[in-house]
Design a protein around this motif. Structure first.
Motif, PDB file in Angstrom:
ATOM      1  N   SER A  11      32.346  37.979  57.676  1.00  0.00           N
ATOM      2  CA  SER A  11      30.979  38.369  58.026  1.00  0.00           C
ATOM      3  C   SER A  11      30.802  38.572  59.524  1.00  0.00           C
ATOM      4  O   SER A  11      29.838  39.200  59.959  1.00  0.00           O
ATOM      5  CB  SER A  11      29.989  37.321  57.525  1.00  0.00           C
ATOM      6  N   ALA A  87      31.170  37.744  53.420  1.00  0.00           N
ATOM      7  CA  ALA A  87      30.803  39.000  54.089  1.00  0.00           C
ATOM      8  C   ALA A  87      30.066  39.927  53.130  1.00  0.00           C
ATOM      9  O   ALA A  87      29.052  40.539  53.488  1.00  0.00           O
ATOM     10  CB  ALA A  87      32.056  39.683  54.626  1.00  0.00           C
ATOM     11  N   SER A  90      26.574  38.788  52.516  1.00  0.00           N
ATOM     12  CA  SER A  90      25.689  39.035  53.659  1.00  0.00           C
ATOM     13  C   SER A  90      25.152  40.461  53.662  1.00  0.00           C
ATOM     14  O   SER A  90      24.146  40.749  54.320  1.00  0.00           O
ATOM     15  CB  SER A  90      26.430  38.751  54.969  1.00  0.00           C
TER      16      SER A  90
END
Length: 273
Positions: A11, A87, A90
């Motif tokens: 992320s 990631a 997100s």
């Protein structure tokens, strides 16, 4: 062209961070980019030439959607990039992310291109969504219009952002299947539709009932749908060619906007076919 790093991106990666900014409408507007979340949305985006910039997917999703990855690999300049679960999460606003998201270029078309196309026949069935605010409703209307064989959707007035992740997801890929125009002035959308030879039918509560409107439905039509709370303003009702209602036989006060759109669109589809 596949792009598999030795380790999936996290992320904190710069590309992931830049994509995450597209959750904000201001960033989408500035960059003219948006996120297509989920396999159906990504599959639809890949059918639009030049739409997809990059695809982020977890290793598990890459295995699960191998055919989708193969499609992307067969296109020029469409990297399929592995990211870790955090990631991917997100980037997604879904409760349970599907594991694959595409960064895409805007795909809306000018109003005149939608109503007077040079690359296909003149439209016979169009939907004008005036001040529709709920992204789920807007996406479902686009999906329903696609299923009913409509030629275009126009988001008019102070409507929800076409590129809101919930709108794109609710369309289940249909936002990539039929032309969508954005017009700030609902009255201009009505007038332009009439100038293109479409009869504008305002979907409201106290008009001629749908069961008595077969003569209208068989002709080229633009359905005018209003805001979920206050419906269609008087100015737009007056500008429409007819007001058409769905008869209510039970005790329900009204139908949900997306449900009503499905009834109207399929009535037109039956009459036009």
């Amino acid at each position: 062209m596949a792009s598999f790093p030795a380790e999936p991106l996290t992320s904190g990666n710069t590309r992931v961070k830049e994509a995450r900014k597209l959750a904000r409408r201001a960033s989408r507007t500035e960059t003219r980019r948006f996120l297509a979340d989920g396999p159906k949305a990504v599959e639809g985006a890949l059918t639009v030439e030049g739409c997809v910039i990059e695809i982020f997917a977890t290793p598990a999703a890459t295995e699960q959607y191998a055919a989708l990855a193969a499609t992307a690999a067969g296109l020029p300049d469409v990297p399929w990039t592995l990211v870790d679960d955090r990631a991917l999460a997100s980037l997604s606003d879904a409760v349970t992310p599907a594991g694959v998201i595409a960064v895409c270029r805007f795909i809306d078309r000018p109003l005149d291109h939608v109503l007077s196309p040079v690359d296909r026949p003149a439209p016979r069935l169009v939907v004008i969504c005036s001040d529709v605010r709920d992204p789920g409703n807007a996406g479902t209307v686009i999906r329903t219009a696609d299923a009913a064989g409509a030629d275009a959707v126009i988001l008019a007035g102070d409507a929800v952002d076409l590129y809101n992740p919930k709108t794109v997801r609710a369309s289940v890929g249909s936002v990539f299947h039929l032309p969508v125009a954005i017009e700030r002035d609902p009255l201009a959308a009505v007038r332009a539709s009439q100038a293109a030879g479409l009869g504008v039918l305002a979907a409201d509560m106290d008009g001629r009932t749908l069961f008595e409107a077969d003569d209208l439905l068989a002709a080229p039509t633009a359905w005018l749908l209003g805001n979920e709370a206050w419906g269609i303003p008087a100015e737009l009702r007056d500008a429409a060619d007819e007001v058409v209602s769905i008869p209510i036989f039970g005790q329900a006060e009204s139908l949900n906007l997306a449900t009503a759109a499905a009834v109207f669109l399929y009535a037109s589809a039956r009459a036009q076919r």
